[in-house]
Each structure stands twice: as structure tokens, then as C-alpha cells.
Design a protein around this motif. Structure first.
Motif, mmCIF file in Angstrom:
data_model
loop_
_atom_site.group_PDB
_atom_site.id
_atom_site.type_symbol
_atom_site.label_atom_id
_atom_site.label_comp_id
_atom_site.label_asym_id
_atom_site.label_seq_id
_atom_site.Cartn_x
_atom_site.Cartn_y
_atom_site.Cartn_z
ATOM 1 N N LEU A 2 0.695 -1.161 0.027
ATOM 2 C CA LEU A 2 0.067 0.044 0.039
ATOM 3 C C LEU A 2 0.893 1.275 0.096
ATOM 4 C CD1 LEU A 2 -2.622 -0.989 2.641
ATOM 5 C CD2 LEU A 2 -2.701 -1.135 0.346
ATOM 6 N N ASP A 3 2.102 1.274 -0.094
ATOM 7 C CA ASP A 3 2.978 2.571 -0.001
ATOM 8 C C ASP A 3 2.558 3.322 -0.922
ATOM 9 O OD1 ASP A 3 4.904 2.908 1.715
ATOM 10 O OD2 ASP A 3 6.621 2.420 0.736
ATOM 11 N N GLU A 4 2.256 3.302 -2.133
ATOM 12 C CA GLU A 4 2.086 4.210 -3.129
ATOM 13 C C GLU A 4 0.734 4.582 -3.177
ATOM 14 O OE1 GLU A 4 3.646 3.006 -6.894
ATOM 15 O OE2 GLU A 4 5.805 3.214 -6.337
ATOM 16 N N LYS A 5 -0.100 4.010 -2.260
ATOM 17 C CA LYS A 5 -1.574 4.423 -2.166
ATOM 18 C C LYS A 5 -1.878 5.153 -0.763
ATOM 19 C CE LYS A 5 -2.957 0.187 -4.868
ATOM 20 N NZ LYS A 5 -3.718 -0.877 -4.901
ATOM 21 N N THR A 6 -1.010 5.317 -0.071
ATOM 22 C CA THR A 6 -1.151 5.708 1.229
ATOM 23 C C THR A 6 -0.341 7.230 1.452
ATOM 24 O OG1 THR A 6 -1.319 3.353 2.256
ATOM 25 C CG2 THR A 6 -0.976 5.376 3.744
ATOM 26 N N VAL A 7 -1.023 8.178 2.119
ATOM 27 C CA VAL A 7 -0.662 9.517 2.649
ATOM 28 C C VAL A 7 -0.486 9.239 4.096
ATOM 29 C CG1 VAL A 7 -0.853 11.851 2.579
ATOM 30 C CG2 VAL A 7 -2.055 10.714 0.692
ATOM 31 N N PHE A 8 1.072 9.622 4.339
ATOM 32 C CA PHE A 8 1.486 9.736 5.623
ATOM 33 C C PHE A 8 1.462 11.211 5.934
ATOM 34 C CE2 PHE A 8 2.883 5.399 5.077
ATOM 35 C CZ PHE A 8 2.731 4.807 6.416
ATOM 36 N N VAL A 9 0.918 11.399 7.357
ATOM 37 C CA VAL A 9 1.104 12.858 7.584
ATOM 38 C C VAL A 9 1.512 12.800 9.433
ATOM 39 C CG1 VAL A 9 -0.204 14.952 8.604
ATOM 40 C CG2 VAL A 9 -0.850 13.632 6.444
ATOM 41 N N PHE A 10 2.230 13.683 9.593
ATOM 42 C CA PHE A 10 2.902 13.725 10.828
ATOM 43 C C PHE A 10 2.839 15.231 11.483
ATOM 44 C CE2 PHE A 10 5.825 14.221 14.448
ATOM 45 C CZ PHE A 10 5.461 12.998 15.258
ATOM 46 N N SER A 11 2.291 15.461 12.676
ATOM 47 C CA SER A 11 2.535 16.817 13.298
ATOM 48 C C SER A 11 2.074 16.542 14.670
ATOM 49 C CB SER A 11 1.135 17.588 12.571
ATOM 50 O OG SER A 11 1.331 18.968 12.934
#
Length: 522
Positions: A321-330
Motif C-alpha cells: 500500500l506504500d504508493e496508495k497511502t498518504v502519511f502525515v505527521f504533526s
């Protein structure tokens, strides 16, 4: 990856600043977006990507390696930045937990949002979001996403209108109440609408030594530990959610409780930092639990959180799923610095947790509200990109909906502005302004327009404030030349003050739940 100074993006050559000032009008102006690092223009964007949104708790702008931290290891979060885009001027929704999360979920800035300060509602929970509130999670559900939340909620107690299961969460695991989340070894956690008991002894997050216990003996601190570390259990459930929903679009919200107090971490993580620095025990007396090695504990908590982030990244890759997943960190607000320096054993100055910015949690100075902002979407966002665009928590709702292909679902009347074009490498007009208000900690209000930031403090001073001679103040800073807010230039720029005051006054709508007399008056 390349690390830059904490205030990067704030300073520009004088010639460039003068040119920008010519283009920028103080109200509603647009200018060319300041963008460093190109995103993959024209890259094929998968329809309805998955989202994994990780929100740290009281993590400072300077607590991560990719933002200049040198003492604490954060290799996995740094990898998200190295393989994605890092914002240098990203702002939390408020200076403390609950109102910041409200801005994130609703896309409304603090002058319009429902929750504007922390407020507990016994027996458990905080001020609830109303039943008819439109939230990011509800909108994603309507778009066909399965939604999961794992960590700390803080926007309504169990069974209230703000219960996460009533605000767009399909699967919830963790703490509902912020106060109970102050103990990493609780006696129970919430599994949807059911309490599950944990194998931990019962002790409060503000416990202290008893008669006969020796603060100089490390064994005396063992009583403040348990068997089941909540952050580990929560991370495990987040991974389970991802596995179970790998074949459908999902939004996995992980509002971890790390590194919020109390200072608690399993020994296997603490061991990495023991003895590295002079680390006198925190024996209590300034809130929360004592700890024999408080500096090591703080660093170990963050590195253990980073380990769990890495495990989620590895799982996503394993599932294809790496290219289908948006990671956000805050992070939900700044660290315990300034007025909180040394509180409960923390040492933000030692770690430079505010990244050189002024003050920390509870204030609208930069150290209280400027936070890490990192986005990774493999194959779409160019690795190592850096953006100096001013963005805020209210912008996530429209941005995520646009990334999900549901731009038409963005509610009218919100304050958020999608920065999806910035992620895709397109130039975007500069944000017209960024507004913050906070009735707590004496009452504060701020607005940022381009490099200018107008700040009002002590708008409703407490009796203690009045006794110490604190009076309402108005300050103006040029963040381009003074990112640490050391030089108040209000007296030298009365025209700028007047224009920003006019704009600022337009942003506040009175709230019955959180009255703010200094702003509520016409």
C-alpha cells in the motif's frame, strides 16, 4: 537528510523581502508561494488514497531530527520527511490540546470553532462537539472511507454528542478523556464504547512519594510503572485496523499521547538514554509523577513513538500500500517551555524542544503553536521537498478531501485553505492571514499576515496576573527578520498595527461556551 535551522523560511534577503512587500497587501493579499523543493508534477495520483495521520501530543518544533534535534533519535519520522515534504511554517490549531484538535477536525479557526479551551466534564471527557458539527471524519465516511482512531480523543466524553463514534469514527481504541491520558499505565482503555481492563496497578498521574520512600533510590520509582504500556497497545490496534482494511480506502487517525506528561516509558526504551547526560531525578513537587531520569525518559518516549511509526510504515509497505497511502505527521501544540520550563521534570531548553522559537505550550508565541508538519505520498510528492508556505490545522480538512478526490465536498464557510497544490508542486497564493485566539493563560489573540505577526496578551488576566502587574499588551513582530520574536516593533509601525487589528477584530465570533469578554465586546 539535510537539516536546516528551526527558523528556516522566516528570513529572506532584504531585496526579496521588499519585493514581496510590494506585492503583498495586508488584508486578503496574494503573493507567489515561497516553495523550496519540487513535487512530482504530472505524477499519476491513485484515486482515493489511504491516509495515516499521526498527531503527537506536546511535541516541540525542534524535537525531531528533521527539524534540527541532535539528542533524540527519530529515524522513522525523519524518513517520512526525507521521502516527502516538510513544512517549516505549520501551525497547530491552538496552544493546548482540545481546541487545537477541534480546529483540525472542523476546518474552523479558533475564532469560529466550537471548542476554544480545555474544559473537563465529569466524570470523564471534555467539552463535546455538537451532534450536527461537520467533521473531517464524517466527510470521509460519506466519501466511502472506513475511519479509525487510536490514541487520545478529547472532544467529548463517552455517550455525549462529541463521542468519537458519533463524530465520524468507525473504530476507536484508546483514551477518551485528556486527564486520564496523563497516565501511560491506566487501569482501562476504551474499545469503541466498551471499557477494557488492563493489568496495571491503580495510581493517579499526579501521585507522589509516600512516607518512608527514598527519592534517591531508583527502586522507589518502580511504583509509578505498570505492566501494560498504553502507547504500545494503541499502536498495535492501529496496525490491526490497517491490516483489516487493506482492501478498502481507510483513514487511520493516530493521536498518540506521547510525549505528554507524565514521564513514563518501559525500561527497554529508557536504557538507550540512561547515563548519556547529567540527569538529576525529578522527585515531584511540580506536578505529575516523579522520575529518576527525567531527561532520559523524555527522549526515550519520543524514540519509542518513532519506533511505532516505523512499524506502521513497514506494515504499509508489506501490504503493498506504500504508493496508495498518504502519511502525515504533526503535533497538537508546542512543548513545555517558557512558563512551563522545568514543569514535572521536563527540560525543553536542554533538548531545544521549541527549536529556538519563543516560549511553548499555552502561549501564542511561535514556540507554542508552530509545530512539525510532514507529508509523504510515495510516487506523488517529490522526496526531500521543503515548503515555507504558512499553513494551519484548519487547512487539513480541505487538503485531505482534495487529495481524496472529493474537493466538491469541502464545506462552505470553513476557514481552511487546501494546500494540495503545494504538495503537487504547483505555485499557490500566499495564505491571506492565519488567525489564533485562546482565552486561557490570561487571554491571547494573534494574527499573521505575510511576515507580520500581531499579538495581544493578558486580555483577561487572572488575580495572580494582576498581582504581578501584568496588563494587556499589544506586540508586533516581523518574523522574516525576527523569527524568535525578540523585537517588538509595534511603536514603529502603527499603520501595520491598525490594519492587522482591523482584520483580527473581524475574525472573532462570541461563544456562549467559552466567553472571552475582551473580544466579545463590540
Amino acid at each position: 537528510m539535510r537539516c536546516r535551522s528551526p527558523s528556516e523560511g522566516s528570513s529572506k534577503p532584504a531585496k526579496v523581502r521588499r519585493a514581496a512587500a510590494t506585492v503583498l497587501t495586508l488584508v486578503g493579499a496574494t503573493a507567489a508561494a515561497i516553495f523550496s523543493g519540487q513535487v512530482g508534477r504530472g505524477a499519476e495520483k491513485p484515486p482515493r488514497p489511504n491516509f495515516i495521520f499521526i498527531l503527537a501530543d506536546d511535541l516541540g518544533y525542534g524535537d525531531l531530527g528533521c527539524y534540527g534535534q541532535t539528542k533524540i533519535r527519530t529515524p522513522n519520522i525523519d524518513r517520512i520527511a526525507a521521502e516527502g515534504l516538510r513544512f517549516t511554517q505549520h501551525y497547530a490549531g491552538s496552544a493546548v490540546c482540545a481546541p487545537s484538535r477541534c480546529v483540525l477536525m472542523t476546518g474552523k479557526h479558533p475564532g469560529h470553532a466550537w471548542v476554544r479551551d480545555n474544559r473537563s466534564h465529569p466524570p470523564e471527557g471534555q467539552e463535546p462537539l455538537p451532534a450536527d458539527e461537520i467533521t473531517l471524519l464524517k466527510l470521509l465516511q460519506s466519501a466511502g472511507y472506513v475511519t479509525g482512531g487510536f490514541g487520545k480523543w478529547g472532544l467529548g466524553g463517552p455517550g455525549t454528542s462529541g463521542d468519537p463514534l458519533k463524530q465520524g469514527i468507525d473504530r476507536w481504541f484508546g483514551y477518551n478523556c485528556q486527564s486520564l491520558a496523563h497516565n501511560f499505565y491506566p487501569t482501562y482503555l476504551w474499545d469503541n464504547d466498551r471499557k477494557i481492563a488492563l493489568d496495571n496497578p491503580a495510581f493517579p498521574a499526579h501521585d507522589a512519594f509516600r512516607t518512608g520512600e527514598d527519592p534517591s533510590d531508583p527502586k522507589s520509582y518502580r511504583r509509578f510503572q505498570g505492566k501494560q504500556y498504553s502507547a504500545d497497545l494503541i499502536a498495535e490496534e492501529a496496525r490491526r485496523f490497517i491490516r483489516e482494511n487493506k482492501d478498502r480506502p481507510f483513514f487511520c487517525y493516530v493521536p498518540t499521547t506521547v510525549p505528554h506528561l507524565a514521564l513514563q516509558v518501559p525500561d527497554d526504551s529508557l536504557q538507550e538514554y540512561l547515563g548519556r547526560w547529567d540527569d538529576p531525578p525529578y522527585t515531584g513537587g511540580k506536578g505529575y509523577l516523579p522520575h529518576f531520569s527525567p531527561r532520559a525518559a523524555y527522549a526515550a518516549m519520543i524514540t519509542r513513538m518513532d519506533r511505532e511509526v516505523g512499524r506502521i510504515m513497514d506494515l504499509v509497505r508489506e501490504l503493498g500500500l506504500d504508493e496508495k497511502t498518504v502519511f502525515v505527521f504533526s503535533s497538537d501544540n508546542g512543548p513545555l517551555n517558557g512558563v512551563h520550563q522545568g514543569f514535572a521534570g521536563t527540560d525543553a531548553r536542554f533538548f531545544n524542544s521549541s527549536g529556538g522559537l519563543r516560549d511553548g505550550k499555552g502561549t501564542l508565541y511561535e514556540g507554542g503553536v508552530r509545530v512539525p508538519g510532514i507529508v509523504r505520498w510515495k510516487g506523488v510528492i517529490q522526496p526531500g521537498a521543503v515548503s515555507h508556505r504558512v499553513t494551519g490545522f484548519e487547512d487539513w480538512l480541505p487538503t485531505i478531501l482534495e487529495l481524496a478526490g472529493r474537493k466538491e465536498a469541502i464545506p462552505a464557510g470553513i476557514d481552511g485553505i487546501s494546500f494540495a497544490p503545494t504538495l503537487f508542486g504547483e505555485q499557490q497564493p500566499e495564505r491571506p492571514f492565519l488567525y489564533r485566539e485562546f482565552p486561557g493563560y490570561g487571554g491571547q489573540q494573534s494574527i499573521r499576515v505575510g511576515p507580520w505577526k500581531l499579538l495581544r496578551r493578558n486580555l483577561q488576566p487572572t488575580k495572580k496576573d494582576a498581582a504581578q502587574g501584568r496588563k494587556p499588551s499589544l506586540e508586533l513582530y516581523d518574523l522574516a527578520s525576527d523569527p524568535r520574536e525578540e523585537r517588538d516593533v509595534a511603536a514603529a509601525h502603527p499603520d501595520v498595527v491598525a490594519r492587522l487589528m482591523h482584520l483580527m477584530n473581524q475574525q472573532h465570533v462570541p461563544s456562549k461556551q467559552f466567553p472571552f469578554p475582551a473580544l466579545d465586546r463590540p
